[in-house]
Design an enzyme around this catalytic site. Structure first.
Site, PDB file in Angstrom:
ATOM      1  N   VAL C  77      -5.953 154.455  16.104  1.00 16.13           N
ATOM      2  CA  VAL C  77      -4.209 154.520  16.020  1.00 16.13           C
ATOM      3  C   VAL C  77      -3.768 154.207  18.033  1.00 16.13           C
ATOM      4  O   VAL C  77      -4.729 154.772  18.415  1.00 16.13           O
ATOM      5  CB  VAL C  77      -3.310 155.332  15.792  1.00 16.13           C
ATOM      6  CG1 VAL C  77      -1.518 155.116  15.605  1.00 16.13           C
ATOM      7  CG2 VAL C  77      -3.807 155.666  14.008  1.00 16.13           C
ATOM      8  N   CYS C  78      -3.201 152.576  18.389  1.00 14.31           N
ATOM      9  CA  CYS C  78      -3.046 152.407  19.036  1.00 14.31           C
ATOM     10  C   CYS C  78      -2.975 154.182  20.069  1.00 14.31           C
ATOM     11  O   CYS C  78      -1.389 153.750  19.841  1.00 14.31           O
ATOM     12  CB  CYS C  78      -2.349 151.139  18.926  1.00 14.31           C
ATOM     13  SG  CYS C  78      -2.123 151.183  21.359  1.00 14.31           S
ATOM     14  N   ILE C  79      -3.260 154.495  20.840  1.00 11.11           N
ATOM     15  CA  ILE C  79      -2.214 155.604  21.958  1.00 11.11           C
ATOM     16  C   ILE C  79      -1.373 155.294  21.822  1.00 11.11           C
ATOM     17  O   ILE C  79       0.338 155.919  22.138  1.00 11.11           O
ATOM     18  CB  ILE C  79      -2.827 156.316  22.446  1.00 11.11           C
ATOM     19  CG1 ILE C  79      -2.549 157.498  22.962  1.00 11.11           C
ATOM     20  CG2 ILE C  79      -3.532 155.471  23.361  1.00 11.11           C
ATOM     21  CD1 ILE C  79      -3.801 158.921  23.146  1.00 11.11           C
TER      22      ILE C  79
END
Lengths: 121, 95, 130, 121, 95, 130
Positions: C77-79
């Protein structure tokens, strides 16, 4: 909440691709449950909601057409669709899963003027 | 060769136009989700030469479009979608 | 073949989130492997541990986790997208002094570089967007 | 990650209204940081990102134009825009905040064929 | 009388057309967010008779449109937006 | 005048979420009152207690809470939309046996009927959508 207002729910999106159509329908149903007069107007791709024989089992969604068919049972029988939107999509009233009145441009503007609250999705 | 997926209805005319102009001969257009409405016979796609179009069957059925499809557009299932990805060097999603 | 997926749409809001999952299942059923599923933009909501759909709607975070366990997928998941939208793991919750965390088990927060890396090592990168 | 692939990032949305334009830009920048060759193609309303004199302070957003201007510093200098999209919006290269090459339909299809990975926003 | 807000660019032609056909004389169209692109001189709005158009100033500035506006379209600030809501009996959001 | 707002867009994804907040501030500054802000669809993410935007981006849930405290607004989040998308209060977290809750302080979960009620008692209902 003794006041009554005339609600118009405008639904412009096709079913299933996004939650707009479902949310419009839930809003109309809830408004009716609160004993407010509510009309629905289908514009643009929203008229695709009216197509018969929707079978969304394969995409893991509930049948929106089935819920729409139940609108008259909730006393939501003022259902309108844009005649141009229907015609340009080759849809006739016979293709629809429930009775709707077709409105032209002037009639749509007139419909809006006769409602107090307009919620669009 | 490129597989193009498109998931918006024909009313998003700019998206469909951009997708079609990006197609080369040998490419395939796969209509998915609300893109299934683009597969209707009444709104014929202007496909460039050498470009085939198909549509995801589950999305056709969901929307009640089974009797409204253009004759040249093949229905594919999820396995067919995967196969199309394998058959093309790259995939572009138009949404 | 090696696939990676970019999920750029939220469950319950756009069908694309569900399409991505169905594609992944079909992909694995045909014997392909999936290197990574990368969740970006609104897609990050597909990694929420608190999502509680009605019984007759799929719980996509649960399903992704199960698929990942069975087939060894990497769910990233893109932080940056997740933190601003309110999907945090324990580390980020601690760092920003937030009262809790809600990243679903089986997912991990990481940088956008994981999308680039996935595209490099995979034969095909497929985006599901809204 | 010894392999190198040619990336194309397609950006079709206007700035500010949604996060698509920002996400496309961040994707291109990250790809460049990972030392992959990356081109950007602006289509449709995406060409509005190129307009000079953006001042988004009043809407609480960061200046996307300022980030775009920095692309050449990250060795992202293969920047393309759809000539039809520019023309129909009355935009010329002089209105743009950085140099872009205008491509017609054939050139866009050709550009795609010369890239390994295409990410669209 | 109705205030119509519209927050999508002119490429969403179907939305703009639906909005304009829903307008009656005395109504006002307020362009906000990406709707500000509809206020450009180069893409003149086909307003029905008796319908005025205005645009939210912060959205014009954000997008660099200050020198590109059609002459008949007034810029309003947030307070002006609120006032327009008061001046019309209902508000419809086109998005 | 009495206003109510319908927020149907998520912060950081669509500008409409921020436009709604700016409108509310302008409304109150002119001496109008706001009966209720109703968060529906993706708008429910505007009520996340875990949203952690970068320093130079506004934290809308915090700002709404402050505005509500100062001016006595009612911040209501559609419970059905929120629960399926993963925004829960302590009650719902308990009911569904979820490990935590993330509804921002100052907001409450309630039914869609609160939207209808708001439209009835307010002079104007303004939608900010995406």
């Amino acid at each position: 909440m003794s006041t009554r207002k005339r609600f118009l729910v405008i639904s412009r999106r096709p079913p299933y691709g996004s939650s707009h159509a479902r949310d419009a329908l839930d809003t109309a149903l809830t408004t009716a449950v609160f004993e407010q007069p509510v009309s629905m107007l289908f514009l643009d791709d929203g008229v695709y909601q009216l197509l018969q024989a929707q079978q969304p089992g394969g995409i893991q969604q509930k049948n929106l057409g089935a819920t729409l068919s139940a609108l008259p049972m909730y006393d939501i029988d003022q259902l309108y669709a844009c005649s141009d939107a229907m015609q340009s999509r080759n849809l006739g009233v016979d293709d629809c899963l429930l009775p709707v009145q077709l409105l032209d441009t002037d009639a749509i503007a007139q419909l809006i003027r006769t409602h107090d609250v307009v919620l669009s999705f | 060769m490129t597989l193009h997926t498109l998931n918006r209805p024909p009313s998003n005319a700019a998206l469909l136009a951009d997708c079609l102009r990006a197609c080369s001969s040998g490419d395939t257009l796969l209509l998915i989700e609300d893109g299934a409405y683009c597969a209707q016979a009444s709104l014929p796609l202007q496909l460039p030469a050498g470009v085939a179009a198909c549509v995801l069957a589950a999305d056709v059925a969901a929307r009640g479009l089974n009797n409204r499809l253009a004759p040249g557009i093949k229905q594919v299932d999820d396995a067919g979608f995967v196969q199309l990805c394998c058959d093309h060097a790259r995939v572009i999603s138009w949404y | 073949m090696i696939f990676s997926l970019l999920v750029y749409a939220a469950p319950h809001s756009h069908q694309a989130a569900e399409s991505a999952y169905r594609f992944a299942v079909a992909c694995l059923a045909q014997g392909h492997s999936i290197h990574r599923v990368f969740f970006y933009g609104d897609g990050i909501h597909g990694a929420s541990a608190l999502a509680t759909p009605p019984q007759d709607e799929p719980n996509l975070p649960d399903r992704w986790q199960t698929l990942a366990q069975t087939h060894g997928l990497d769910l990233v998941v893109c932080i940056a997208a997740a933190v601003r939208r309110g999907v945090l793991d324990a580390n980020e919750a601690h760092r920003y002094e937030k009262p809790g965390h809600n990243l679903h088990e089986g997912f991990e927060l990481s940088g956008l570089g994981q999308l680039t890396e996935a595209a490099i090592v995979s034969d095909r990168m497929i985006t599901f967007g809204a």
